[in-house]
Design a protein around this motif. Structure first.
Motif, mmCIF file in Angstrom:
data_model
loop_
_atom_site.group_PDB
_atom_site.id
_atom_site.type_symbol
_atom_site.label_atom_id
_atom_site.label_comp_id
_atom_site.label_asym_id
_atom_site.label_seq_id
_atom_site.Cartn_x
_atom_site.Cartn_y
_atom_site.Cartn_z
ATOM 1 N N GLN A 1 28.815 -47.377 0.803
ATOM 2 C CA GLN A 1 28.833 -47.648 -0.639
ATOM 3 C C GLN A 1 29.454 -46.479 -1.398
ATOM 4 N N GLY A 2 30.511 -46.785 -2.149
ATOM 5 C CA GLY A 2 31.187 -45.763 -2.937
ATOM 6 C C GLY A 2 32.330 -45.063 -2.230
ATOM 7 N N TYR A 3 32.509 -45.335 -0.918
ATOM 8 C CA TYR A 3 33.535 -44.631 -0.154
ATOM 9 C C TYR A 3 34.606 -45.580 0.391
ATOM 10 N N TYR A 4 34.200 -46.689 0.990
ATOM 11 C CA TYR A 4 35.154 -47.684 1.485
ATOM 12 C C TYR A 4 34.422 -49.002 1.699
ATOM 13 N N ASP A 5 35.210 -50.062 1.753
ATOM 14 C CA ASP A 5 34.670 -51.418 1.793
ATOM 15 C C ASP A 5 34.445 -51.875 3.233
ATOM 16 N N ARG A 6 33.765 -52.988 3.347
ATOM 17 C CA ARG A 6 33.528 -53.622 4.639
ATOM 18 C C ARG A 6 34.836 -54.213 5.162
ATOM 19 N N ASP A 7 35.097 -54.008 6.442
ATOM 20 C CA ASP A 7 36.329 -54.508 7.050
ATOM 21 C C ASP A 7 36.078 -55.917 7.586
ATOM 22 N N ALA B 1 39.957 -49.577 0.318
ATOM 23 C CA ALA B 1 39.689 -48.632 -0.770
ATOM 24 C C ALA B 1 38.810 -49.283 -1.831
ATOM 25 N N VAL B 2 37.980 -48.479 -2.466
ATOM 26 C CA VAL B 2 37.093 -48.974 -3.521
ATOM 27 C C VAL B 2 37.337 -48.187 -4.805
ATOM 28 N N GLY B 3 37.066 -48.830 -5.926
ATOM 29 C CA GLY B 3 37.187 -48.164 -7.215
ATOM 30 C C GLY B 3 35.879 -47.524 -7.630
ATOM 31 N N GLU B 4 35.914 -46.804 -8.746
ATOM 32 C CA GLU B 4 34.718 -46.125 -9.237
ATOM 33 C C GLU B 4 33.742 -47.101 -9.871
ATOM 34 N N ALA B 5 32.462 -46.834 -9.652
ATOM 35 C CA ALA B 5 31.390 -47.535 -10.359
ATOM 36 C C ALA B 5 30.279 -46.503 -10.547
ATOM 37 N N LEU B 6 30.506 -45.554 -11.465
ATOM 38 C CA LEU B 6 29.605 -44.416 -11.647
ATOM 39 C C LEU B 6 28.255 -44.877 -12.177
ATOM 40 N N SER B 7 27.196 -44.191 -11.716
ATOM 41 C CA SER B 7 25.847 -44.611 -12.099
ATOM 42 C C SER B 7 25.273 -43.803 -13.251
#
Length: 316
Positions: A248-254, A301-307
């Motif tokens: 979570q926050g680093y890369y997506d499921r392949d 790749a994933v985008g930002e979703a800051l908490s």
């Protein structure tokens, strides 16, 4: 005044961590639920050709199938087997259904039963009670599921018979996490699963992380520390070490890899060719990930979703 002693730096390479903490015949836990699956740890165990392991994993999935194909696993303790909604595990099915190329000892629990086993192990309890096996066929096939008489009266005033599960205390637990400091303070966000319980239940614990951060980063966000340093024996820096699962926050499921695995593992020759290329044919997980660098960049790749930030307050 005694001079202060610097706390130990627990960072190790994956190769050294597996060499130090995994031995033939050990009980090895690999935990991570949906994301943060310690795939790279499983690959290094295969590379080092460990044998006769008991593998404990709630959701036995691709990494277990690969370890089976690598000849590492004699016994599996789990509450789910499958290719995570994308198909079957070919090697595991051959072992269970046809004892091909050899049988697999399989000890099955429910998800809640496995959680209770970890909790009992973490608390050094002899067992933990739960209600969810009433009406289930699992006690018929698993003699470790037993009933005890409660020392307290039930709703009707009579002693109650209730199912219990035994503790699990692995020789070593591997978990994957987003980040840790060099002391072993480990932070996880997103799905947290039973990583903390699995660490506390084990005799030794290795934390594999996407990044190693300064102490100040951990102190700035203390509630994300799922596993404290005193429970950790080694910290392994291994970016992208959860692939094909996600961090979570680093890369997506392949998802493409999950879909392909059913076809790969269905054919024993194709499966062993995959191991030769991607596990035995790589020095370490860094080389494995380097071969997939474009795939990570273009598809995972994933985008930002800051908490946001939390104010803990302080004395004025």
């Amino acid at each position: 005044m005694e001079p202060s002693v610097a706390p130990p730096d627990k960072t190790m390479s994956m190769r050294d961590a597996v060499a130090a903490f995994v031995h033939d015949g050990d009980t090895v836990c690999l935990e991570g639920f949906t994301h943060l699956i310690p795939t790279a740890a499983g690959h290094e165990i295969i590379r080092q050709r460990r044998r006769d392991l008991t593998v404990v994993r709630m959701t036995a999935d691709i990494v277990v199938d690969q370890m089976l194909a690598g000849g590492c696993v004699k016994r599996l303790v789990s509450s789910f087997v499958g290719n995570s909604s994308a198909g079957s595990l070919g090697e595991l099915r051959r072992r269970v259904e046809r004892a091909d190329p050899e049988p697999l000892e399989f000890e099955e629990y429910s998800h809640h039963g496995m959680v209770c086993r970890y909790q009992a192990g973490a608390q050094r309890l002899p067992f933990l009670p739960l209600r969810s096996y009433a009406g289930s066929d699992l006690p018929r096939i698993n003699p470790a599921l037993r009933k005890v008489t409660s020392p307290y009266p039930g709703p009707d005033g009579e002693p109650e018979q209730i199912y219990v599960v035994p503790p699990v205390n692995p020789d070593v637990t591997f978990i994957h996490a987003q980040r840790a400091d060099r002391l072993g303070n480990t932070q996880i966000w997103g799905l947290t699963g039973v990583q903390a319980e699995a660490v506390y239940a084990a005799k030794r614990a290795v934390v594999v992380v996407e990044e190693i951060v300064a102490d100040e980063v951990v102190r700035a966000d203390p509630n994300r520390t799922a596993v404290p340093a005193h429970a950790v024996d080694a910290v392994v820096h291994c970016p992208r070490g959860a692939h094909p699962s996600f961090a979570q926050g680093y890369y997506d499921r392949d998802n493409a890899f999950y879909r392909s695995w059913s076809h790969i593992s269905k054919d024993p020759e194709r499966l062993r060719a995959w191991l030769d290329e991607w596990v035995y044919g790589t020095r370490d997980h860094a080389e494995y990930a380097a071969r997939l660098a474009g795939h990570f960049r273009d598809h995972l790749a994933v985008g930002e979703a800051l908490s946001g930030q939390v104010d803990y307050g302080r004395r004025l």
